[in-house]
Design a protein around this motif. Sequence first.
Motif: not given
Length: 120
Positions: A22-27, A88-97, A111-120
């Motif tokens: 549901e979310t990614f952690t930066f790095g 690998s999560v290299v941006y702080h912005e929400t990713y769009i797959f 295409f099916e688009e999914v957004e995954v926000p990034v937390t610090d």
Amino acid sequence: MDDDSVTYHYEILAVDSYELPETFTFGETYPIKIYYKRPTTCHGFDGFYYDSHMNTRTIAVQSIVVNSNNCVDINFNDPALEATLNFSVVYHETYIFKFYKGKDENGEDIFEEVEVPVTD
């Protein structure tokens, strides 16, 4: 002299389904499970089609296809195959797959688009 060399070509296959957090952690790096179906026994997994533009990732399954008259169609009711993409999560912005789902009746890519926000 007979030419017994094997010839092949590549095809892009649709992503049947996927597992994303549901979310990614930066790095951090995450295993993303991607499920797909082979149309014939001559289709083999050959990695991913992966396009990266800013925070957008377009993903499909790349297959290598042996050119043979002995290919057998695979029943699409059979279970999907699984492959893992390490992301690998290299941006702080929400990713769009953008997962490739095939083509519509006009031959346009779907295409099916999914957004995954990034937390610090």
